[in-house]
Write a protein that holds these residues in place. Structure first.
Motif, mmCIF file in Angstrom:
data_model
loop_
_atom_site.group_PDB
_atom_site.id
_atom_site.type_symbol
_atom_site.label_atom_id
_atom_site.label_comp_id
_atom_site.label_asym_id
_atom_site.label_seq_id
_atom_site.Cartn_x
_atom_site.Cartn_y
_atom_site.Cartn_z
ATOM 1 N N MET A 158 -8.105 12.592 5.883
ATOM 2 C CA MET A 158 -6.945 13.289 6.438
ATOM 3 C C MET A 158 -5.662 12.534 6.130
ATOM 4 O O MET A 158 -4.614 13.144 5.874
ATOM 5 N N TYR A 159 -5.753 11.222 6.156
ATOM 6 C CA TYR A 159 -4.562 10.425 5.855
ATOM 7 C C TYR A 159 -4.168 10.575 4.383
ATOM 8 O O TYR A 159 -2.979 10.693 4.055
ATOM 9 N N LEU A 160 -5.174 10.583 3.501
ATOM 10 C CA LEU A 160 -4.892 10.815 2.083
ATOM 11 C C LEU A 160 -4.289 12.205 1.868
ATOM 12 O O LEU A 160 -3.357 12.384 1.073
ATOM 13 N N ALA A 161 -4.822 13.198 2.583
ATOM 14 C CA ALA A 161 -4.283 14.555 2.477
ATOM 15 C C ALA A 161 -2.839 14.598 2.949
ATOM 16 O O ALA A 161 -1.990 15.257 2.330
ATOM 17 N N ALA A 162 -2.567 13.889 4.043
ATOM 18 C CA ALA A 162 -1.198 13.846 4.562
ATOM 19 C C ALA A 162 -0.242 13.256 3.533
ATOM 20 O O ALA A 162 0.875 13.761 3.333
ATOM 21 N N ILE A 202 -4.670 3.081 -3.774
ATOM 22 C CA ILE A 202 -4.788 1.889 -2.929
ATOM 23 C C ILE A 202 -5.769 2.083 -1.788
ATOM 24 O O ILE A 202 -6.621 1.226 -1.528
ATOM 25 N N GLN A 203 -5.689 3.225 -1.091
ATOM 26 C CA GLN A 203 -6.493 3.365 0.120
ATOM 27 C C GLN A 203 -7.995 3.344 -0.120
ATOM 28 O O GLN A 203 -8.724 2.658 0.616
ATOM 29 N N PRO A 204 -8.535 4.065 -1.117
ATOM 30 C CA PRO A 204 -9.984 3.978 -1.332
ATOM 31 C C PRO A 204 -10.456 2.549 -1.598
ATOM 32 O O PRO A 204 -11.519 2.126 -1.126
ATOM 33 N N ILE A 205 -9.650 1.786 -2.346
ATOM 34 C CA ILE A 205 -10.003 0.390 -2.625
ATOM 35 C C ILE A 205 -9.957 -0.439 -1.345
ATOM 36 O O ILE A 205 -10.879 -1.210 -1.045
ATOM 37 N N MET A 206 -8.860 -0.271 -0.582
ATOM 38 C CA MET A 206 -8.707 -1.040 0.651
ATOM 39 C C MET A 206 -9.788 -0.693 1.665
ATOM 40 O O MET A 206 -10.271 -1.562 2.398
ATOM 41 N N ASN A 207 -10.185 0.580 1.742
ATOM 42 C CA ASN A 207 -11.217 0.978 2.692
ATOM 43 C C ASN A 207 -12.537 0.258 2.426
ATOM 44 O O ASN A 207 -13.214 -0.197 3.357
ATOM 45 N N ARG A 208 -12.901 0.152 1.150
ATOM 46 C CA ARG A 208 -14.155 -0.538 0.815
ATOM 47 C C ARG A 208 -14.074 -2.019 1.151
ATOM 48 O O ARG A 208 -15.028 -2.605 1.658
ATOM 49 N N PHE A 219 -13.812 -6.611 7.894
ATOM 50 C CA PHE A 219 -13.562 -6.554 9.334
ATOM 51 C C PHE A 219 -14.588 -5.659 10.019
ATOM 52 O O PHE A 219 -14.730 -4.488 9.676
ATOM 53 N N LYS A 220 -15.313 -6.203 10.985
ATOM 54 C CA LYS A 220 -16.249 -5.412 11.760
ATOM 55 C C LYS A 220 -15.528 -4.587 12.817
ATOM 56 O O LYS A 220 -15.975 -3.505 13.178
ATOM 57 N N LEU A 221 -14.430 -5.123 13.350
ATOM 58 C CA LEU A 221 -13.682 -4.432 14.390
ATOM 59 C C LEU A 221 -12.419 -3.803 13.800
ATOM 60 O O LEU A 221 -11.717 -4.420 12.996
ATOM 61 N N LEU A 222 -12.134 -2.587 14.233
ATOM 62 C CA LEU A 222 -10.969 -1.870 13.730
ATOM 63 C C LEU A 222 -9.664 -2.577 14.085
ATOM 64 O O LEU A 222 -8.702 -2.544 13.320
ATOM 65 N N LYS A 223 -9.627 -3.229 15.250
ATOM 66 C CA LYS A 223 -8.381 -3.855 15.690
ATOM 67 C C LYS A 223 -7.941 -4.958 14.736
ATOM 68 O O LYS A 223 -6.740 -5.178 14.541
ATOM 69 N N HIS A 224 -8.889 -5.675 14.119
ATOM 70 C CA HIS A 224 -8.530 -6.744 13.188
ATOM 71 C C HIS A 224 -7.955 -6.172 11.888
ATOM 72 O O HIS A 224 -7.044 -6.750 11.297
ATOM 73 N N GLN A 225 -8.488 -5.044 11.456
ATOM 74 C CA GLN A 225 -7.935 -4.382 10.274
ATOM 75 C C GLN A 225 -6.500 -3.925 10.548
ATOM 76 O O GLN A 225 -5.619 -4.073 9.696
ATOM 77 N N ILE A 226 -6.269 -3.374 11.746
ATOM 78 C CA ILE A 226 -4.923 -2.931 12.117
ATOM 79 C C ILE A 226 -3.970 -4.109 12.197
ATOM 80 O O ILE A 226 -2.822 -4.043 11.736
ATOM 81 N N GLY A 242 -0.200 -2.116 3.512
ATOM 82 C CA GLY A 242 -0.334 -2.291 4.957
ATOM 83 C C GLY A 242 -0.626 -0.995 5.678
ATOM 84 O O GLY A 242 -1.531 -0.928 6.526
ATOM 85 N N GLU A 243 0.115 0.045 5.347
ATOM 86 C CA GLU A 243 -0.079 1.308 6.066
ATOM 87 C C GLU A 243 -1.427 1.932 5.756
ATOM 88 O O GLU A 243 -1.997 2.634 6.595
ATOM 89 N N SER A 244 -1.971 1.688 4.561
ATOM 90 C CA SER A 244 -3.293 2.226 4.235
ATOM 91 C C SER A 244 -4.370 1.635 5.130
ATOM 92 O O SER A 244 -5.418 2.251 5.351
ATOM 93 N N MET A 245 -4.101 0.446 5.659
ATOM 94 C CA MET A 245 -5.025 -0.214 6.576
ATOM 95 C C MET A 245 -4.819 0.212 8.019
ATOM 96 O O MET A 245 -5.733 0.126 8.841
#
Length: 397
Positions: free
Chosen positions: A135-139, A267-273, A279-286, A319-322
């Motif tokens: 959804m973020y990529l679509a946006a 960038i985002q597909p690479i960063m997601n992998r 990071f196991k926890l989402l908060k650390h990625q943010i 940064g925003e992709s994360m």
């Protein structure tokens, strides 16, 4: 169902195409075409975003309590009426009234789209972050198309700048009208596709985390979203004036957004992998993502070459992709079917509040101090709120 996600993606792309049209030109239009001071333009965008915030809040309540599809439709209808007025009426201050009503309508629809995403993600087998990322990529595809097109269309025709978004939102109204049953499909209705899992409502995360700690989570996340958007929205507002003052054209300014949205597709597909393994926890990625966003502003005080703005935007994009698709996913981990829309509205409300105050606060800082002080302040604020995310208690699920 795949078609449910497909139509949701189309709605998201279309909505953000309109955002791509409206946001980059409004500061310039009010300042240059309507001959209003920079502070007035910043104040106008603050009021616009303030009404968007009210729309976000109402959208969350309507989505949870009344109707999913009608929440979307009400927002679209208000936005279309406002845009029709803006298409033919370019007189101050009545233009401001139409602008803020546009923000109110878009706020309702924005929350509904995010809540629909959470609604579908909760039922999808596998990592729900996949849908949020898509959804973020679509946006950003929508932002890329809209911001690129408006750079040419705005110079050619003010009428088309506002009328094309009318056409896009009318298209959204028709999609929701004809595809409402599909968008509202539950996991029980889609069980035969084996794409959704059917399970009983899980335990309330609030009870597991504890009421006080749960509230602390929401406060920290809200503060982070607010500060992040206060900084990010400078690109949609005061940066337009900064770049024009440095001798760059409106088209060059709009192309920066095209670079942002286009580079995200790589960038985002690479960063997601990378991030999912790191990071196991989402908060650390943010946390890391917000820090990277903040550091991108350090390039701007001495930026006198076009490539420097491009580099700053590319760092911001990393940064925003994360961050941007991950915060809704984190909130979804804290929600149940009874408050999913309300919690997603918290993200959109605080984002709208940051967008409301950001342009005006930025214009004041620029007027009293300088653009350099504005950029350094953004970096410092983002680092502080990023580090505060360590205080969030996240469930490992």
């Amino acid at each position: 169902m795949r078609s449910q996600k497909l139509w949701l993606l189309i709605l998201n792309i279309t909505f953000n195409m309109v955002m791509g049209f409206i946001l980059p030109v409004n500061m310039i239009f009010i300042n240059k075409n309507l001959n209003q001071p920079l502070t007035t333009a910043g104040f106008s965008l603050m009021v616009y975003s303030g009404f968007m915030m009210l729309g976000n809040a109402l959208g969350g309540v309507l989505f949870d309590k009344i109707s999913k599809k009608w929440t979307l439709q009400i927002g679209y209808i208000i936005a279309v009426i406002s845009l029709l007025g803006m298409t033919v009426h370019h007189i101050w201050p009545s233009y401001l009234f139409m602008l803020v009503m546009l923000g109110f309508g878009m706020g309702i629809s924005y929350t509904a789209i995010n809540a629909y995403t959470a609604f579908v993600a909760e039922q999808t087998v596998g990592d729900s972050r996949v849908l949020f990322n898509n959804m973020y990529l679509a946006a950003n595809m929508g932002i890329a198309i809209g911001s690129t097109a408006v750079g040419f269309i705005f110079e050619y025709s003010v009428f088309l700048t506002f009328f094309i978004p009318v056409i896009l939102f009318v298209l959204c109204i028709l999609i929701v009208f004809f595809k409402a049953n599909l968008l509202d499909a539950t996991n029980e209705e889609a069980e035969k596709t084996h794409e959704y899992h059917v399970s009983a409502e899980t335990a309330d995360p609030k009870e597991i985390i504890g009421g006080r700690r749960y509230l602390t989570n929401l406060i920290i996340i809200s503060l982070g979203v607010f500060v992040m958007w206060m900084g990010y929205t400078q690109w949609d507002s005061n940066m337009s004036v900064y770049m024009l003052n440095e001798g760059f054209s409106k088209r060059e300014y709009s192309i920066v957004f095209t670079v942002n949205a286009g580079s995200l597709l790589l960038i985002q597909p690479i960063m997601n992998r990378i991030m999912s393994k790191m990071f196991k926890l989402l908060k650390h990625q943010i946390l890391v993502g917000i820090i990277i966003m903040g550091l991108s502003f350090l390039i701007l005080p001495n930026a006198n070459k076009y490539w420097m703005f491009i580099v700053s935007m590319l760092i911001l994009t990393v940064g925003e992709s994360m961050v941007f698709p991950t915060i809704p996913a984190l909130l979804n981990k804290m929600s149940t079917s009874k408050n999913r829309g309300s919690l997603q509205s918290l993200y959109t409300i605080m984002g709208s509040l940051g967008r409301a105050i950001g342009p005006y606060a930025g214009s004041i800082i620029v007027t009293v101090l300088s653009f350099g002080n504005l950029f350094y302040g953004i970096t410092a604020a983002m680092i502080v709120v990023a580090l505060s995310l360590n205080g969030v208690k996240e469930l490992e699920k």
